[in-house]
Design a protein around this motif. Sequence first.
Motif, PDB file in Angstrom:
ATOM      1  N   LEU A 577       0.828  -1.203   0.000  1.00  0.00           N
ATOM      2  CA  LEU A 577       0.000   0.000   0.000  1.00  0.00           C
ATOM      3  C   LEU A 577       0.861   1.251   0.000  1.00  0.00           C
ATOM      4  N   TRP A 578       0.233   2.340  -0.414  1.00  0.00           N
ATOM      5  CA  TRP A 578       0.945   3.614  -0.562  1.00  0.00           C
ATOM      6  C   TRP A 578       1.502   4.078   0.781  1.00  0.00           C
ATOM      7  N   GLU A 579       2.819   4.300   0.801  1.00  0.00           N
ATOM      8  CA  GLU A 579       3.479   4.870   1.974  1.00  0.00           C
ATOM      9  C   GLU A 579       3.627   6.380   1.792  1.00  0.00           C
ATOM     10  N   ASN A 580       4.185   7.052   2.817  1.00  0.00           N
ATOM     11  CA  ASN A 580       4.420   8.493   2.690  1.00  0.00           C
ATOM     12  C   ASN A 580       5.317   8.784   1.494  1.00  0.00           C
ATOM     13  N   ALA A 581       5.003   9.882   0.806  1.00  0.00           N
ATOM     14  CA  ALA A 581       5.823  10.331  -0.323  1.00  0.00           C
ATOM     15  C   ALA A 581       5.856  11.855  -0.316  1.00  0.00           C
ATOM     16  N   VAL A 582       6.853  12.398  -0.995  1.00  0.00           N
ATOM     17  CA  VAL A 582       6.997  13.847  -1.100  1.00  0.00           C
ATOM     18  C   VAL A 582       7.040  14.221  -2.576  1.00  0.00           C
ATOM     19  N   LEU A 583       6.207  15.182  -2.962  1.00  0.00           N
ATOM     20  CA  LEU A 583       6.232  15.733  -4.313  1.00  0.00           C
ATOM     21  C   LEU A 583       6.722  17.168  -4.200  1.00  0.00           C
ATOM     22  N   SER A 584       7.841  17.489  -4.843  1.00  0.00           N
ATOM     23  CA  SER A 584       8.396  18.842  -4.793  1.00  0.00           C
ATOM     24  C   SER A 584       8.699  19.317  -6.198  1.00  0.00           C
ATOM     25  N   VAL A 635       3.632  16.783   1.273  1.00  0.00           N
ATOM     26  CA  VAL A 635       3.840  15.438   1.805  1.00  0.00           C
ATOM     27  C   VAL A 635       2.549  14.658   1.581  1.00  0.00           C
ATOM     28  N   ILE A 636       2.651  13.594   0.811  1.00  0.00           N
ATOM     29  CA  ILE A 636       1.476  12.786   0.475  1.00  0.00           C
ATOM     30  C   ILE A 636       1.383  11.664   1.507  1.00  0.00           C
ATOM     31  N   LEU A 695       1.894  29.801 -16.012  1.00  0.00           N
ATOM     32  CA  LEU A 695       2.296  28.902 -14.942  1.00  0.00           C
ATOM     33  C   LEU A 695       3.484  28.118 -15.473  1.00  0.00           C
ATOM     34  N   GLY A 696       4.573  28.073 -14.701  1.00  0.00           N
ATOM     35  CA  GLY A 696       5.761  27.368 -15.160  1.00  0.00           C
ATOM     36  C   GLY A 696       6.349  26.512 -14.057  1.00  0.00           C
ATOM     37  N   PHE A 697       7.066  25.452 -14.449  1.00  0.00           N
ATOM     38  CA  PHE A 697       7.688  24.592 -13.447  1.00  0.00           C
ATOM     39  C   PHE A 697       8.880  23.879 -14.052  1.00  0.00           C
ATOM     40  N   THR A 698       9.716  23.331 -13.173  1.00  0.00           N
ATOM     41  CA  THR A 698      10.840  22.498 -13.585  1.00  0.00           C
ATOM     42  C   THR A 698      11.303  21.717 -12.357  1.00  0.00           C
ATOM     43  N   ASN A 699      12.193  20.754 -12.571  1.00  0.00           N
ATOM     44  CA  ASN A 699      12.819  19.998 -11.480  1.00  0.00           C
ATOM     45  C   ASN A 699      11.784  19.344 -10.564  1.00  0.00           C
ATOM     46  N   ALA A 700      10.749  18.724 -11.160  1.00  0.00           N
ATOM     47  CA  ALA A 700       9.746  18.008 -10.371  1.00  0.00           C
ATOM     48  C   ALA A 700      10.361  16.725  -9.814  1.00  0.00           C
ATOM     49  N   LYS A 701      10.003  16.428  -8.559  1.00  0.00           N
ATOM     50  CA  LYS A 701      10.575  15.239  -7.906  1.00  0.00           C
ATOM     51  C   LYS A 701       9.506  14.570  -7.055  1.00  0.00           C
ATOM     52  N   LEU A 702       9.255  13.292  -7.326  1.00  0.00           N
ATOM     53  CA  LEU A 702       8.339  12.467  -6.535  1.00  0.00           C
ATOM     54  C   LEU A 702       9.162  11.348  -5.920  1.00  0.00           C
ATOM     55  N   GLN A 703       9.250  11.344  -4.576  1.00  0.00           N
ATOM     56  CA  GLN A 703      10.145  10.423  -3.895  1.00  0.00           C
ATOM     57  C   GLN A 703       9.457   9.847  -2.660  1.00  0.00           C
ATOM     58  N   PRO A 704       9.874   8.678  -2.206  1.00  0.00           N
ATOM     59  CA  PRO A 704       9.317   8.110  -0.985  1.00  0.00           C
ATOM     60  C   PRO A 704       9.751   8.915   0.242  1.00  0.00           C
ATOM     61  N   GLY A 705       9.039   8.736   1.340  1.00  0.00           N
ATOM     62  CA  GLY A 705       9.411   9.353   2.602  1.00  0.00           C
ATOM     63  C   GLY A 705       8.651  10.631   2.873  1.00  0.00           C
ATOM     64  N   GLN A 706       9.153  11.398   3.840  1.00  0.00           N
ATOM     65  CA  GLN A 706       8.476  12.616   4.257  1.00  0.00           C
ATOM     66  C   GLN A 706       9.356  13.853   4.156  1.00  0.00           C
ATOM     67  N   LEU A 707      10.609  13.673   3.754  1.00  0.00           N
ATOM     68  CA  LEU A 707      11.537  14.803   3.651  1.00  0.00           C
ATOM     69  C   LEU A 707      11.890  15.021   2.188  1.00  0.00           C
ATOM     70  N   ALA A 708      11.697  16.261   1.734  1.00  0.00           N
ATOM     71  CA  ALA A 708      12.032  16.608   0.349  1.00  0.00           C
ATOM     72  C   ALA A 708      13.536  16.844   0.262  1.00  0.00           C
ATOM     73  N   THR A 709      14.229  15.966  -0.438  1.00  0.00           N
ATOM     74  CA  THR A 709      15.663  16.137  -0.620  1.00  0.00           C
ATOM     75  C   THR A 709      15.921  16.988  -1.862  1.00  0.00           C
ATOM     76  N   PRO A 710      17.098  17.606  -1.964  1.00  0.00           N
ATOM     77  CA  PRO A 710      17.378  18.478  -3.111  1.00  0.00           C
ATOM     78  C   PRO A 710      17.256  17.729  -4.439  1.00  0.00           C
ATOM     79  N   TYR A 711      16.805  18.470  -5.463  1.00  0.00           N
ATOM     80  CA  TYR A 711      16.698  17.882  -6.794  1.00  0.00           C
ATOM     81  C   TYR A 711      18.090  17.818  -7.421  1.00  0.00           C
ATOM     82  N   ILE A 712      18.466  16.640  -7.885  1.00  0.00           N
ATOM     83  CA  ILE A 712      19.742  16.459  -8.582  1.00  0.00           C
ATOM     84  C   ILE A 712      19.427  15.946  -9.977  1.00  0.00           C
ATOM     85  N   ALA A 713      19.748  16.724 -10.976  1.00  0.00           N
ATOM     86  CA  ALA A 713      19.398  16.374 -12.349  1.00  0.00           C
ATOM     87  C   ALA A 713      20.299  15.268 -12.879  1.00  0.00           C
ATOM     88  N   ARG A 714      19.702  14.388 -13.647  1.00  0.00           N
ATOM     89  CA  ARG A 714      20.499  13.411 -14.373  1.00  0.00           C
ATOM     90  C   ARG A 714      21.153  14.107 -15.559  1.00  0.00           C
TER      91      ARG A 714
END
Length: 834
Positions: A577-584, A635-636, A695-714
């Motif tokens: 089941l869905w655990e905590n996640a962070v969308l930044s 925090v989802i 409306l503009g955006f970049t560097n979207a990050k969806l990751q597990p957990g509850q803390l938004a870590t810095p976006y690191i581009a590939r």
Amino acid sequence: MVVSTTTSRVEYNGNGSTTTFAYTFRIFADGDLKVYVVSSAGVATLKTISTHYTVSGAGDASGGNVVMGSAPASGETLVIERSVAYTQSTDYVESDSFSAETHETALDRNAMLTQQNQRDIARSMRLSKGTADSVSVELPAPVASHFIKWNADADALESAIGTADQVTVSDFMATVLDDTTQAAAQTTLGLGTGDSPQFTAVNVGHASDTTVTRARAGDLNVEGNIVYRAGGTDVAVADGGTGASSLTDGGVLLGSGTGAITAMAVLTDGQFLVGDGSGDPVAESGATARTSLGLGTGDSPTFTAVTAGQVDVTAQGDVRFQDSAGGQYAAFQAPETIASSHTYTWPSSLPASSKFMQSTDAGVLTWESIATPASADTVTKTAAYTVVAGDDQKTILASAASADYELALTAAATLGDGWTCTIKKSDATKFMITINPNGSETIDGLLTLKLRQEHASVTLICDGSNFHIRHHSNVAVEGNCLDNSAMLVDQYSHLTRTGLGGGNQRLIDRFGEQTAGSPSARYTMSVESNGGISGKDKWFKALITTADASPGATEGAQIVQNCIGNNGVQLMGTDGLWENAVLSVDIIAHADSASSISFPATAALGVWTFDGTDRQYIEDVTIAADGVWQRVSIVIPEDSVANIVPGTTGQWVGFQLSIYAGSSRDTASGAWVNANSYSGSNTSENWTDATNNFLGFTNAKLQPGQLATPYIARSYAEELDICKYYAEKLSYDTNGFQLVSVGGFSANNAVQTNVTYEEKRAVPAITSSAAGTFEMNAYGPGSTDATSLGYNEPGKTNFRFTAEYGGTAYTQEEAGQIRRDGTDDTYIFINADI
């Protein structure tokens, strides 16, 4: 026609804008009017027809209009008057027919002339009705500088000199009165600039007031006191002077007895005067001046207090604090070399007992507790445990080899301000360690933390009320479920990105628009290379080109990306089941002046699952200012329904950024719902309410957990490899006739070849540039443009490409090529995106 009005003149006040003015009387021709503009000083200027004005309505009984070329200004008066020529132009021929109209026109003309004369007579000077006929108003012959008056019998006018009230003046005064200027009158009276009148004394104001007399040659007495003149005798000190003939420019004046003042030389930069109590003061500066003031290097001045905005102690000097006797001191001294300047900020309050001072990396000093050394620095836990005060300064190695379990924190008030502990997951299993504060207490605002990777750790510190994270490592999986978040790869540039909003379209690799209903709003989507976070980072922009301030209930639009199930699995717990996640995401927005949106404003971020449960979570984020980049996150929380099964085809997790949502396409912010069809929240903005909103955006990050870590581009290469799993553009534009593939003629007019590409997630759809951009080529017949194309038997790695030509036949089974035709923009697009 009759002349039914006596009016032959009208006036109007100018206002600087009106140019059309009516006259209300009849004229025969346009030239029968005279038009004057009278200035505010009363000067009338006759205007010229055609040059300054035009006339309409000649011959009309009610008159017409005068149209000025330029409007009379405010303060000016426009005068229009009838001015018929004093001529008689009607000729009666003997025995000819008698025309009543001609005769009446002649009579009208005489009436107009009579009115004209009456108007001018009424504006002239006339004798009253009671004056005798014997009184003559004939003017006498003109005499220069004389005026006209009635004679002694009051029956004729005569020329006279004198005053208007009949006072007779002498011939000499007549010569004064006829002077037209002050200078001329002064000259006549002997008071001109070339004259020398003499007076024994002059009384100013009154005979008993101030008297000015001659003291001696060149000087005056005022009430017995000499008034000195420039260039005359030096003025004595007693009379308010210096007694000196000259002074030094910029020099300081010194008293020298009672008769004179002497001047010192000009002081140099930094000098000031120092006196010794007896002789003349002297100019001093630098060390000499400091010594005189008692502030020299050998002096010890004493101050009750010193207030300064900044005190600099140079050359590695020290600041000393002496004891009460003044003999011993404690000092602070800088090191010999300082890597960079820095400032320490003192704590804002006194500490409790047993505290020490500690600095943050920003130089902020805080009071911290002195820990009692633990009996053992490290403890191991393998099952549920309550973390207690005795764990202060310890590291808990938590192993979850066979099941999830909880570490519960004792109440913060019990643990106390300054309590700290490190918790580390020490095994490599899939099971998780959950850290839960007591009751409603939080860890930096979070109600729970989860360690799910081996070596994931967190160091907590207590402030007596809640807990804070001092350091963490791998509290959440550092990976990003989303692809191409930095907008590096754009294989969809051949698609039209203007006038969007009426359907679903891919916009750039891994991102697309999704709309609902029949929306009227339209927008342009673009990948921008300027104006990003660092001024140059790429970002995605949705610019509104057709506004819709009131979208229909079923309408909505959002920007989306769907992640394959294997990406989304990392968001699931060990129970699936869905655990905590962070969308930044880094976000920017602009509201046009016509928009109802004001900042701070809201935008909706969210996720959904395509897994049979079809769950969706949307939450508002706050955009603080117009046109300013900021990093936002949500925090989802956990969900007991949504799950992604690893390796299951057709399951994925979706990302969304809302553009707008109608009333039946929105949902509450911050809650999981049983649908994945919502376009936004019911509290987020409608970003299509005005043209030029964006409306503009970049560097979207969806990751597990509850803390938004810095976006690191590939890297671009990494992102391109990932994107090719979904879509791939084969471009043929490096030379004039770049080879696409080699095959053979399966029919007299068709070449079949095999085109390969990177493996796709599913069987793709194949499109390409127009048939005419490809060329069929064989050794014998030569080459010709294709007229139709076929994409046959598509698979995950290749398809059969057919180019056909309806003209000259080629030999069946002959080898052939399909290649780019000259300079055309030639491509094949393989699309298996979600």
